[in-house]
Design a protein around this motif. Structure first.
Motif, short mmCIF file in Angstrom:
data_model
loop_
_atom_site.label_atom_id
_atom_site.label_comp_id
_atom_site.label_asym_id
_atom_site.label_seq_id
_atom_site.Cartn_x
_atom_site.Cartn_y
_atom_site.Cartn_z
N LEU A 87 0.87 -1.21 -0.12
CA LEU A 87 0.14 0.00 -0.09
C LEU A 87 0.84 1.30 -0.07
O LEU A 87 0.68 2.21 -0.62
N ILE A 134 2.18 1.90 -3.37
CA ILE A 134 1.33 2.68 -4.34
C ILE A 134 1.11 3.95 -3.96
O ILE A 134 0.94 4.73 -4.75
N GLY A 135 1.05 4.25 -2.68
CA GLY A 135 0.96 5.47 -2.32
C GLY A 135 1.91 6.55 -2.75
O GLY A 135 1.80 7.67 -3.10
N ARG A 137 1.00 7.37 -6.35
CA ARG A 137 -0.09 8.03 -6.55
C ARG A 137 -0.11 9.16 -5.93
O ARG A 137 -0.76 10.31 -6.50
N MET A 138 0.74 9.78 -4.59
CA MET A 138 0.39 10.99 -4.37
C MET A 138 1.17 12.09 -5.03
O MET A 138 2.07 11.94 -5.69
N ALA A 190 2.39 8.55 2.93
CA ALA A 190 2.23 7.40 2.28
C ALA A 190 3.15 6.51 2.66
O ALA A 190 3.21 5.44 2.95
N VAL A 239 -5.25 6.09 0.04
CA VAL A 239 -4.18 5.83 -0.99
C VAL A 239 -5.27 5.02 -2.24
O VAL A 239 -4.67 5.04 -3.29
N LEU A 240 -5.98 4.15 -1.77
CA LEU A 240 -6.78 3.11 -2.51
C LEU A 240 -7.73 3.68 -3.27
O LEU A 240 -8.14 3.30 -4.44
N HIS A 241 -8.23 4.82 -2.76
CA HIS A 241 -9.68 5.34 -3.16
C HIS A 241 -9.22 6.04 -4.44
O HIS A 241 -8.28 6.73 -4.84
N PRO A 242 -10.39 5.52 -5.48
CA PRO A 242 -9.82 6.12 -6.64
C PRO A 242 -9.80 7.73 -7.17
O PRO A 242 -8.83 8.35 -7.83
N LYS A 243 -10.42 8.39 -6.15
CA LYS A 243 -10.45 10.03 -6.46
C LYS A 243 -9.44 10.63 -5.40
O LYS A 243 -9.09 11.82 -5.36
N LEU A 244 -8.53 9.73 -4.79
CA LEU A 244 -7.32 10.15 -3.94
C LEU A 244 -7.97 11.49 -3.02
O LEU A 244 -7.50 12.52 -3.19
#
Lengths: 124, 165
Positions: A19, A22-23, A26-27, A36, B86-91
């Motif tokens: 996780l 991934i964070g 994505r962040m 994250a 983190v996992l939510h599509p809309k962040l």
């Protein structure tokens, strides 16, 4: 039995590592990546190390020491990184809403300027 | 008195670390470790003074154990919260730096508070100035210092006040 619990804990710890990875991707900016990335690893590494310790009881003491050292040192490095990132916030495009620290910095700067001006006046 | 307490606590900590490292215990190792721990802890320059802030009354010990569980609970809950974000599509993040206040005075108490805030995901201590603590918050729920303090600091502070003032 403890070996199974240990394996389960290690699995959950590895999930937290996933996780946080991934964070990290994505962040949007340095601060949130730190949230994250470095933070999800605390619970991840704690669970992982305790899980290893439960699977191999002769290592349990050593893994507990590792957990203690991670818990003591991780916040220090995160704090240093966060402060450095805040110094460069204009260059890394960080969105901070509100930014109380920048306001405090500006207030302190204004205050020091006024005292400097006063001193200059007194110097004359 | 305070330095003596700090040195004894440092000695105990060193000895416990040694005992955990040499996991299948034997008497000789325990004694040798204890002697070395005493020698190291009572070296004049060993920096143990921080530990002198720790209170050791029965109430403080109970609060120490309670603080451990409060901290674990906060750690797990906020880890799940950040994992959800983190996992939510809309962040769903709304980052910002808020100012909170602490009543803790001793260096050890402030260190533990800052470390606890940083270790719980979603909040990072960026700076401490006097009684103001600047915290980066991944989802700013309150911008005024009072309610931000209520949300971030109060849960830890009421235990840390008893443990180390």
């Amino acid at each position: 039995m403890t070996a199974i619990i240990g394996a389960f804990l290690s699995l959950i710890g590895a999930l937290f590592f996933l996780l946080s990875g991934i964070g990290l991707i994505r962040m949007p900016d340095a601060f949130n990546r730190m949230q994250a990335g470095t933070k999800a690893t605390t619970l991840g590494s704690i669970l992982f190390l305790i899980g290893i310790g439960l699977q191999k009881p002769e290592y349990l003491g050593r893994t507990i020491i590792l957990v203690v050292f991670i818990v003591l040192t991780n916040p220090v490095s995160s704090n240093a990184l966060a402060r450095a990132a805040h110094g460069y916030r204009k260059h890394i495009g960080a969105r901070l809403e509100p930014d109380a620290l920048a306001e405090a910095d500006e207030a302190a700067e204004v205050a020091s300027k006024t005292t400097a001006n006063k001193e200059a006046v007194h110097g004359d | 008195m305070r330095t003596l307490k700090a040195k004894i606590l440092a000695m105990l900590a060193l000895w416990v670390v040694w005992m955990l490292l040499t996991a299948p215990w034997s008497g000789q190792e325990a004694i040798a470790g204890a002697i070395i721990a005493i020698l190291v802890a009572f070296l004049p320059l060993f920096p143990a003074s921080l530990l002198g802030d720790l209170k050791l009354g029965p109430k403080a010990l109970v609060y120490m154990v309670a603080y451990f569980f409060v901290f674990i609970k906060a750690l797990v809950l906020s880890n799940l919260d950040v994992a959800f974000r983190v996992l939510h599509p809309k962040l769903p993040i709304d980052p910002g730096i808020v100012k909170v206040r602490t009543r803790l005075k001793t260096p050890l108490g402030r260190l533990l508070l800052a470390n606890s805030i940083t270790l719980t995901p979603g909040t990072i201590t960026v700076e401490m100035r006097g009684e103001d603590v600047f915290v980066h918050w991944i989802k700013v729920a309150a911008t005024d210092p009072e309610s931000a303090t209520e949300a971030i600091v109060t849960g830890f502070e009421k235990y840390l006040e008893v443990i180390c003032g």
